[in-house]
Scaffold this motif. Structure first.
Motif, PDB file in Angstrom:
ATOM      1  N   TRP A 163       0.837  -1.207   0.000  1.00 29.36           N
ATOM      2  CA  TRP A 163       0.000   0.000   0.000  1.00 29.36           C
ATOM      3  C   TRP A 163       0.868   1.253   0.000  1.00 29.36           C
ATOM      4  O   TRP A 163       0.658   2.173  -0.786  1.00 29.36           O
ATOM      5  CB  TRP A 163      -0.925   0.012   1.215  1.00 29.36           C
ATOM      6  CG  TRP A 163      -1.990   1.077   1.155  1.00 29.36           C
ATOM      7  CD1 TRP A 163      -3.278   0.931   0.737  1.00 29.36           C
ATOM      8  CD2 TRP A 163      -1.843   2.469   1.522  1.00 29.36           C
ATOM      9  NE1 TRP A 163      -3.953   2.125   0.814  1.00 29.36           N
ATOM     10  CE2 TRP A 163      -3.093   3.093   1.290  1.00 29.36           C
ATOM     11  CE3 TRP A 163      -0.802   3.240   2.011  1.00 29.36           C
ATOM     12  CZ2 TRP A 163      -3.307   4.449   1.533  1.00 29.36           C
ATOM     13  CZ3 TRP A 163      -1.009   4.588   2.241  1.00 29.36           C
ATOM     14  CH2 TRP A 163      -2.252   5.189   2.013  1.00 29.36           C
ATOM     15  N   GLN A 164       1.845   1.293   0.920  1.00 24.16           N
ATOM     16  CA  GLN A 164       2.704   2.482   0.990  1.00 24.16           C
ATOM     17  C   GLN A 164       3.537   2.651  -0.279  1.00 24.16           C
ATOM     18  O   GLN A 164       3.771   3.781  -0.731  1.00 24.16           O
ATOM     19  CB  GLN A 164       3.633   2.409   2.206  1.00 24.16           C
ATOM     20  CG  GLN A 164       2.934   2.685   3.529  1.00 24.16           C
ATOM     21  CD  GLN A 164       2.631   1.411   4.274  1.00 24.16           C
ATOM     22  OE1 GLN A 164       2.469   0.349   3.669  1.00 24.16           O
ATOM     23  NE2 GLN A 164       2.554   1.496   5.597  1.00 24.16           N
ATOM     24  N   LEU A 165       3.991   1.530  -0.862  1.00 24.77           N
ATOM     25  CA  LEU A 165       4.793   1.627  -2.084  1.00 24.77           C
ATOM     26  C   LEU A 165       3.979   2.238  -3.221  1.00 24.77           C
ATOM     27  O   LEU A 165       4.449   3.151  -3.917  1.00 24.77           O
ATOM     28  CB  LEU A 165       5.302   0.242  -2.486  1.00 24.77           C
ATOM     29  CG  LEU A 165       6.085   0.167  -3.807  1.00 24.77           C
ATOM     30  CD1 LEU A 165       7.334   1.033  -3.736  1.00 24.77           C
ATOM     31  CD2 LEU A 165       6.435  -1.274  -4.142  1.00 24.77           C
ATOM     32  N   ARG A 166       2.773   1.736  -3.428  1.00 20.05           N
ATOM     33  CA  ARG A 166       1.923   2.270  -4.493  1.00 20.05           C
ATOM     34  C   ARG A 166       1.596   3.739  -4.242  1.00 20.05           C
ATOM     35  O   ARG A 166       1.703   4.583  -5.150  1.00 20.05           O
ATOM     36  CB  ARG A 166       0.626   1.458  -4.567  1.00 20.05           C
ATOM     37  CG  ARG A 166      -0.334   1.898  -5.659  1.00 20.05           C
ATOM     38  CD  ARG A 166      -1.628   1.095  -5.603  1.00 20.05           C
ATOM     39  NE  ARG A 166      -2.351   1.347  -4.378  1.00 20.05           N
ATOM     40  CZ  ARG A 166      -3.195   2.375  -4.192  1.00 20.05           C
ATOM     41  NH1 ARG A 166      -3.411   3.242  -5.163  1.00 20.05           N
ATOM     42  NH2 ARG A 166      -3.809   2.531  -3.040  1.00 20.05           N
ATOM     43  N   VAL A 220      -3.932  10.023 -11.982  1.00 20.21           N
ATOM     44  CA  VAL A 220      -3.127   9.602 -10.824  1.00 20.21           C
ATOM     45  C   VAL A 220      -3.774   9.986  -9.497  1.00 20.21           C
ATOM     46  O   VAL A 220      -3.983   9.131  -8.630  1.00 20.21           O
ATOM     47  CB  VAL A 220      -1.698  10.192 -10.907  1.00 20.21           C
ATOM     48  CG1 VAL A 220      -0.889   9.810  -9.664  1.00 20.21           C
ATOM     49  CG2 VAL A 220      -0.992   9.684 -12.157  1.00 20.21           C
ATOM     50  N   LEU A 221      -4.095  11.260  -9.323  1.00 25.56           N
ATOM     51  CA  LEU A 221      -4.593  11.730  -8.029  1.00 25.56           C
ATOM     52  C   LEU A 221      -5.863  11.030  -7.539  1.00 25.56           C
ATOM     53  O   LEU A 221      -6.037  10.878  -6.323  1.00 25.56           O
ATOM     54  CB  LEU A 221      -4.814  13.243  -8.072  1.00 25.56           C
ATOM     55  CG  LEU A 221      -3.568  14.080  -7.732  1.00 25.56           C
ATOM     56  CD1 LEU A 221      -3.869  15.563  -7.831  1.00 25.56           C
ATOM     57  CD2 LEU A 221      -3.051  13.743  -6.346  1.00 25.56           C
ATOM     58  N   PRO A 222      -6.782  10.589  -8.421  1.00 29.01           N
ATOM     59  CA  PRO A 222      -7.947   9.856  -7.908  1.00 29.01           C
ATOM     60  C   PRO A 222      -7.586   8.585  -7.138  1.00 29.01           C
ATOM     61  O   PRO A 222      -8.387   8.095  -6.335  1.00 29.01           O
ATOM     62  CB  PRO A 222      -8.738   9.520  -9.179  1.00 29.01           C
ATOM     63  CG  PRO A 222      -8.374  10.599 -10.140  1.00 29.01           C
ATOM     64  CD  PRO A 222      -6.923  10.873  -9.859  1.00 29.01           C
ATOM     65  N   PHE A 223      -6.402   8.050  -7.356  1.00 27.68           N
ATOM     66  CA  PHE A 223      -5.981   6.819  -6.691  1.00 27.68           C
ATOM     67  C   PHE A 223      -5.062   7.091  -5.495  1.00 27.68           C
ATOM     68  O   PHE A 223      -4.496   6.155  -4.924  1.00 27.68           O
ATOM     69  CB  PHE A 223      -5.261   5.916  -7.691  1.00 27.68           C
ATOM     70  CG  PHE A 223      -6.117   5.541  -8.872  1.00 27.68           C
ATOM     71  CD1 PHE A 223      -7.050   4.531  -8.770  1.00 27.68           C
ATOM     72  CD2 PHE A 223      -5.999   6.231 -10.074  1.00 27.68           C
ATOM     73  CE1 PHE A 223      -7.853   4.190  -9.849  1.00 27.68           C
ATOM     74  CE2 PHE A 223      -6.785   5.903 -11.164  1.00 27.68           C
ATOM     75  CZ  PHE A 223      -7.728   4.876 -11.053  1.00 27.68           C
ATOM     76  N   VAL A 224      -4.928   8.347  -5.119  1.00 24.26           N
ATOM     77  CA  VAL A 224      -4.110   8.744  -3.974  1.00 24.26           C
ATOM     78  C   VAL A 224      -5.016   9.048  -2.786  1.00 24.26           C
ATOM     79  O   VAL A 224      -6.052   9.707  -2.947  1.00 24.26           O
ATOM     80  CB  VAL A 224      -3.242   9.978  -4.321  1.00 24.26           C
ATOM     81  CG1 VAL A 224      -2.545  10.512  -3.079  1.00 24.26           C
ATOM     82  CG2 VAL A 224      -2.221   9.618  -5.395  1.00 24.26           C
TER      83      VAL A 224
END
Length: 510
Positions: free
Chosen positions: A33-36, A241-245
């Motif tokens: 999780w942290q890596l992604r 990208v940001l929607p998955f952050v």
């Protein structure tokens, strides 16, 4: 009825843990999780590199040629009559060619970059505060990316030099918030023992962005097309990208939003194959210590902080002044030496690419040594390493082989200071509690931008004097770092009270 719906645990049964403890005990300090999350968030650093370094190509002085035999022997276009020469790639190749920024107006090229960094300094303060308060880390990152895309595209439409300067200033304001928001958002969900290496790795994305920029600039030779090409990635980052952050659970926690914070922690545990029990509950460090009991319900009163709180507390006030000074000295050296290396008279595109790649070994070496020697010794050592080679370069006289030796001294100076510049982000983050972390980091970033503004003025002082100034700055920065505390494997405190209690306990034990 409760036989089919087990009752929730009472507050007495809940295991209250601060975030670092929960990550270490149940969720995992740096798993999938942290890596992604880290990779997706840190991609914003490439966007900052695009908007910061694009002027190297957009504001370059292109080649020119004579159109009549009368200027064949001229070494400069200054003093030549109009119509006797022309730009090889046409007037649209750069702002210098289109707006006539040559000879007596050459200073205007440096003025654009200085005002951009002034905008960055303003933006770092604004978005440092907003990311700690209303907008959050992710919300601030969304806003700055939108503004970067808008101002970058508008810059490409600038009809005159004053309009161009204005849009670069505005782009600087938005760019000033990109790096600090991305850095804090990427590192806050990482456990204490892994945070240093993760934080040091963010700058690979910045250097990678510079390397990619050299390829983009090679493909888009018109300065207007180049600004469009370097602004589009901000839009792509926003959409894809940001929607998955995820928003930082630490920010949710200090805002009193325990529910969203716990949702993120459960997501981390599931993704990392951890086992987070339902009885575990996130709490502020001051709550865990028991000195400041609060309600453990899913919605607490928000804990707010600002730069005023940092200055009010003697512990954080001293840290802030030291962090500001060290960041300032480091930035003068880093940007100053970078300008010297870029102006080597070689192929501009290849030169920028190689400079970006050359910084990466420094990032790797610093990351490897960070958790072995600690933040403080490494900060001192890298600054003194850079300072020593800069002083040596300033003492070298002569030409020929000695000029090459001076160039090597400059490269080694950049190598050392690139490692310091990287290290200072993670070090500054760990020096302040969550409630004021971005405000403090924003202040330190503003100091770095002041150093960036000063650097070009130092570079024009001749061949040897800049090296002596950079050397003095490196030595001074290392001496000030002596006064900072070590933060290796120490918790990221949530509140001012929690940090004072924790640091007080450490002082008693030492």
């Amino acid at each position: 009825m409760w036989k089919h719906s087990p009752p929730k645990c009472s507050e007495a049964e809940a295991e209250r843990l601060c975030m670092d403890e929960m990550l270490k005990k149940y969720c995992g300090e740096f798993g999938w999780w942290q890596l992604r999350h880290f990779v997706l968030t840190s991609m914003a650093w490439a966007l900052e590199a695009f908007h910061t370094m694009v002027v190297i190509f957009a504001d370059r002085e292109p080649a020119w040629r004579c159109v009549s035999g009368g200027c064949a022997e001229a070494a400069s276009i200054c003093g030549m009559e109009d119509g006797t020469w022309e730009w090889v790639e046409g007037p649209g190749s750069s702002t210098v060619a289109e707006f006539g920024l040559v000879c007596g107006d050459k200073y205007k090229v440096g003025l654009v970059q200085a005002l951009f960094f002034a905008g960055c300094m303003i933006g770092a303060g604004i978005f440092g505060h907003l990311s700690d308060s209303k907008l959050g880390r992710k919300g601030s990152l969304v806003v700055v990316c939108i503004l970067n895309a808008i101002f970058g595209c508008l810059t490409a439409l600038s009809p005159t030099y004053p309009v161009y300067v204005a849009f670069r200033l505005l782009t600087g304001v938005s760019t000033g918030g990109v790096g600090l928001c991305a850095f804090v958002l990427a590192t806050e969900p990482v456990g204490a023992t892994k945070r240093g290496a993760a934080g040091m790795s963010t700058f690979y994305f910045f250097s990678g962005g510079i390397a990619a920029l050299s390829g983009i600039a090679y493909a888009f030779r018109s300065w207007r097309a180049l600004y469009i090409a370097t602004s589009i990635p901000s839009i792509l980052f926003l959409v894809f990208v940001l929607p998955f952050v995820s928003e930082s659970p630490r920010w949710h926690l200090i805002r009193g939003e325990v529910g969203p914070a716990m949702q993120t922690m459960h997501a981390i545990a599931r993704s990392n194959d951890g086992d987070l029990p339902t009885t575990a509950l996130l709490a502020l460090d001051e709550e865990v210590s028991g000195h400041s009991p609060r309600s453990t319900s899913a919605k607490r009163e928000a804990v707010n902080g600002s730069l005023v709180d940092v200055l009010r507390c003697p512990l954080t006030r001293a840290r802030l002044f030291l962090a500001v000074a060290v960041n300032f000295f480091c930035s003068v050296v880093y940007y100053g030496l970078s300008l010297n290396v870029v102006n080597l008279g070689t192929n501009l595109y290849l030169n920028v690419f190689l400079n970006a790649v050359a910084e990466m070994p420094a990032f790797f070496l610093t990351a490897v040594l960070l958790d072995r020697f600690g933040r403080k010794p490494l900060s001192i050592g890298t600054q003194w390493f850079s300072g020593a080679f800069c002083l040596l370069g300033g003492m070298i006289k002569g030409y020929g082989v000695w000029k090459m030796v001076r160039m090597v001294c400059g490269i080694l100076g950049i190598f050392g200071m690139a490692g310091t510049y990287n290290l200072l982000f993670i070090y500054t983050v760990e020096l302040f509690p969550t409630v004021v972390r971005n405000a403090a980091l924003g202040c330190a970033t503003q100091a770095a931008q002041m150093g960036a503004i000063l650097a070009p003025f130092v570079v024009v002082m001749g061949e040897r004097v800049p090296f002596l100034v950079f050397g003095a700055c490196g030595v001074a920065g290392g001496m000030l770092a002596f006064l900072l505390p070590e933060t290796l494997n120490q918790p990221l405190y949530d509140t001012m009270a929690g940090m004072e209690e924790g640091e007080g306990g450490r002082a008693l034990l030492s």
